[in-house]
Scaffold this motif. Sequence first.
Motif, PDB file in Angstrom:
ATOM      1  N   SER A  79       0.824  -1.211   0.000  1.00 46.13           N
ATOM      2  CA  SER A  79       0.000   0.000   0.000  1.00 46.13           C
ATOM      3  C   SER A  79       0.855   1.257   0.000  1.00 46.13           C
ATOM      4  O   SER A  79       1.940   1.302   0.581  1.00 46.13           O
ATOM      5  CB  SER A  79      -0.930  -0.022   1.217  1.00 46.13           C
ATOM      6  OG  SER A  79      -1.769   1.105   1.228  1.00 46.13           O
ATOM      7  N   ALA A  91       0.236   5.784  -0.006  1.00 43.42           N
ATOM      8  CA  ALA A  91      -0.763   6.844   0.165  1.00 43.42           C
ATOM      9  C   ALA A  91      -0.075   8.187   0.285  1.00 43.42           C
ATOM     10  O   ALA A  91       1.106   8.268   0.656  1.00 43.42           O
ATOM     11  CB  ALA A  91      -1.593   6.595   1.421  1.00 43.42           C
ATOM     12  N   ARG A 115      -4.917  12.426   0.384  1.00 37.46           N
ATOM     13  CA  ARG A 115      -5.049  12.756  -1.040  1.00 37.46           C
ATOM     14  C   ARG A 115      -5.233  11.520  -1.911  1.00 37.46           C
ATOM     15  O   ARG A 115      -5.884  11.583  -2.950  1.00 37.46           O
ATOM     16  CB  ARG A 115      -3.808  13.517  -1.521  1.00 37.46           C
ATOM     17  CG  ARG A 115      -3.714  14.898  -0.965  1.00 37.46           C
ATOM     18  CD  ARG A 115      -4.740  15.830  -1.640  1.00 37.46           C
ATOM     19  NE  ARG A 115      -4.745  17.112  -0.995  1.00 37.46           N
ATOM     20  CZ  ARG A 115      -5.808  17.722  -0.516  1.00 37.46           C
ATOM     21  NH1 ARG A 115      -7.000  17.155  -0.618  1.00 37.46           N
ATOM     22  NH2 ARG A 115      -5.722  18.886   0.074  1.00 37.46           N
ATOM     23  N   SER A 116      -4.606  10.408  -1.508  1.00 40.29           N
ATOM     24  CA  SER A 116      -4.784   9.184  -2.290  1.00 40.29           C
ATOM     25  C   SER A 116      -4.407   7.988  -1.434  1.00 40.29           C
ATOM     26  O   SER A 116      -3.631   8.114  -0.482  1.00 40.29           O
ATOM     27  CB  SER A 116      -3.908   9.206  -3.546  1.00 40.29           C
ATOM     28  OG  SER A 116      -2.539   9.169  -3.183  1.00 40.29           O
ATOM     29  N   VAL A 168      -3.744   3.698  -2.240  1.00 39.09           N
ATOM     30  CA  VAL A 168      -3.781   2.507  -3.090  1.00 39.09           C
ATOM     31  C   VAL A 168      -3.430   1.305  -2.221  1.00 39.09           C
ATOM     32  O   VAL A 168      -2.442   1.341  -1.480  1.00 39.09           O
ATOM     33  CB  VAL A 168      -2.764   2.624  -4.253  1.00 39.09           C
ATOM     34  CG1 VAL A 168      -2.816   1.386  -5.140  1.00 39.09           C
ATOM     35  CG2 VAL A 168      -3.050   3.878  -5.076  1.00 39.09           C
ATOM     36  N   ASP A 194       3.465   4.613  -7.840  1.00 40.27           N
ATOM     37  CA  ASP A 194       3.154   5.460  -9.006  1.00 40.27           C
ATOM     38  C   ASP A 194       1.679   5.834  -9.029  1.00 40.27           C
ATOM     39  O   ASP A 194       1.318   6.981  -9.275  1.00 40.27           O
ATOM     40  CB  ASP A 194       3.499   4.717 -10.315  1.00 40.27           C
ATOM     41  CG  ASP A 194       4.997   4.769 -10.599  1.00 40.27           C
ATOM     42  OD1 ASP A 194       5.692   5.557  -9.930  1.00 40.27           O
ATOM     43  OD2 ASP A 194       5.455   4.011 -11.467  1.00 40.27           O
ATOM     44  N   LYS A 195       0.825   4.842  -8.752  1.00 39.41           N
ATOM     45  CA  LYS A 195      -0.616   5.107  -8.802  1.00 39.41           C
ATOM     46  C   LYS A 195      -1.031   6.068  -7.679  1.00 39.41           C
ATOM     47  O   LYS A 195      -1.892   6.947  -7.889  1.00 39.41           O
ATOM     48  CB  LYS A 195      -1.398   3.796  -8.736  1.00 39.41           C
ATOM     49  CG  LYS A 195      -2.903   4.000  -8.715  1.00 39.41           C
ATOM     50  CD  LYS A 195      -3.633   2.936  -9.521  1.00 39.41           C
ATOM     51  CE  LYS A 195      -5.145   3.077  -9.536  1.00 39.41           C
ATOM     52  NZ  LYS A 195      -5.743   4.363  -9.414  1.00 39.41           N
ATOM     53  N   ALA A 196      -0.419   5.924  -6.508  1.00 40.16           N
ATOM     54  CA  ALA A 196      -0.762   6.829  -5.392  1.00 40.16           C
ATOM     55  C   ALA A 196      -0.421   8.271  -5.770  1.00 40.16           C
ATOM     56  O   ALA A 196      -1.183   9.199  -5.487  1.00 40.16           O
ATOM     57  CB  ALA A 196      -0.030   6.404  -4.122  1.00 40.16           C
ATOM     58  N   THR A 211      -0.153   9.485  -8.926  1.00 43.36           N
ATOM     59  CA  THR A 211      -1.059   9.905  -9.999  1.00 43.36           C
ATOM     60  C   THR A 211      -2.419  10.285  -9.427  1.00 43.36           C
ATOM     61  O   THR A 211      -2.986  11.339  -9.773  1.00 43.36           O
ATOM     62  CB  THR A 211      -1.251   8.751 -11.020  1.00 43.36           C
ATOM     63  OG1 THR A 211       0.037   8.287 -11.389  1.00 43.36           O
ATOM     64  CG2 THR A 211      -2.017   9.203 -12.241  1.00 43.36           C
ATOM     65  N   ASP A 212      -2.948   9.433  -8.535  1.00 42.04           N
ATOM     66  CA  ASP A 212      -4.276   9.700  -7.959  1.00 42.04           C
ATOM     67  C   ASP A 212      -4.288  11.003  -7.163  1.00 42.04           C
ATOM     68  O   ASP A 212      -5.311  11.668  -7.051  1.00 42.04           O
ATOM     69  CB  ASP A 212      -4.712   8.549  -7.041  1.00 42.04           C
ATOM     70  CG  ASP A 212      -5.042   7.287  -7.822  1.00 42.04           C
ATOM     71  OD1 ASP A 212      -5.003   7.335  -9.070  1.00 42.04           O
ATOM     72  OD2 ASP A 212      -5.332   6.244  -7.187  1.00 42.04           O
ATOM     73  N   ALA A 213      -3.139  11.343  -6.566  1.00 41.08           N
ATOM     74  CA  ALA A 213      -3.071  12.582  -5.771  1.00 41.08           C
ATOM     75  C   ALA A 213      -2.698  13.771  -6.646  1.00 41.08           C
ATOM     76  O   ALA A 213      -2.562  14.890  -6.138  1.00 41.08           O
ATOM     77  CB  ALA A 213      -2.049  12.420  -4.649  1.00 41.08           C
ATOM     78  N   ASN A 214      -2.491  13.504  -7.925  1.00 43.10           N
ATOM     79  CA  ASN A 214      -2.079  14.567  -8.837  1.00 43.10           C
ATOM     80  C   ASN A 214      -0.775  15.213  -8.380  1.00 43.10           C
ATOM     81  O   ASN A 214      -0.616  16.433  -8.409  1.00 43.10           O
ATOM     82  CB  ASN A 214      -3.194  15.622  -8.889  1.00 43.10           C
ATOM     83  CG  ASN A 214      -3.320  16.190 -10.275  1.00 43.10           C
ATOM     84  OD1 ASN A 214      -2.495  15.849 -11.154  1.00 43.10           O
ATOM     85  ND2 ASN A 214      -4.306  17.052 -10.489  1.00 43.10           N
TER      86      ASN A 214
END
Length: 350
Positions: A14, A16, A30-31, A33, A64-66, A68-71
């Motif tokens: 995980s 975040a 903010r994010s 995963v 990477d996804k965390a 991206t999701d948080a911009n």
Amino acid sequence: MRILGIETSCDETSAAIVERAGPHDRPELRSLVILSQDVHAVFGGVVPELAARAHLTSIVPVVDKALTDANASFGELTAVAVTHAPGLIGALLAGVSYGKSLAYSLGIPVVAVHHMEGHLFAASLEDPNAEPPFMALLVSGGHTMLIDCPEWGSYELLGGTRDDAAGEAFDKVAKLLGLPYPGGRYVEELAATGDPARFRFKRPMLGGAWKEGQPGYHDVSFSGLKTAVLNAVRGSNDIERDRADIARGFQDALIETLVEKTVRAADERGRSRIVLGGGVACNRTLVAAARDRAASMGATVHSASPRLSTDNAAMIARAGLYRFERGERGELSLNAYATMAIPGLSLPHG
Ligand code: KG4
Ligand code: ZN
């Protein structure tokens, strides 16, 4: 302030992002995963070596996804917070090695976080009242702890389990009842359809002998309850008929014990807030029972939503933010530890 949290202590990979705009602003998630490793289900439990390997392949895409999701970009991170204890050592090392390398390459600090301190912080990300002073009940697959928290960073361990953790008891009972692993939520589902009157198991360590002020007053034990469930399963001549009723009897006994112990401890310390944390706090029946019982003494119960109650990096980023703001920085020699006390934890009168 923008913290990347990383959690790899068991079978969830995980990451975040938690941000705090200014010192007086509330930290914001903010994010988040969470990649749960399903490789373990066929074994009926977590296989440590498989967990460590799966973290190694998942950590980069999860982080990477965390972002991206948080911009957000790597360059905007203030620090990296990583779980370094307790947990499966190989699994922890995957996160710690990655977290240290990332922080080093970005020229930012790494902050070490204790997994159970993360669970203490989880509810505060969603509920502004889940702040100290409070009495906390942490119930996960590996731990059961009753902790008095007058302020962040100061924790007194009032009691804990003498044998199985609450989540472990749920998982073992699930296995006895033929349910999948990890079984807590299946036991809860089955118990909801069960008759509470058919199997009334003894409440562990609650009765008359366990008096206030005596050793063990705040402790729990689930091995006797587990044996009672085993005997009920073995003694049944129609397990299909009895399964739900046995699950109900087990869950009622476990919940009544945990709730009673927690409310008594809160009352003793004059705490009007109770925080529930850890995977077993996903159990809605537990939370509802705690709310009802706490209301009778004028206390409120605060628990996180299921995704923040089970293992996740949001709670690690939040606890890491707290440690970072206190000026704590991990060295590049930062190591992982399978067992370790929560920093700031004391024993009663110790
Ligand atoms: O905190 P967690 O995700 O991992 C550890 O740090 O151990 O907790 C996992 C535990 C498992 O034992 C699982 O069966 C239990 O939490 N659990 C539940 C429920 N959801 C998860 N136990 C009871 N009722 C639930 N609804
Ligand atoms: Zn946990």
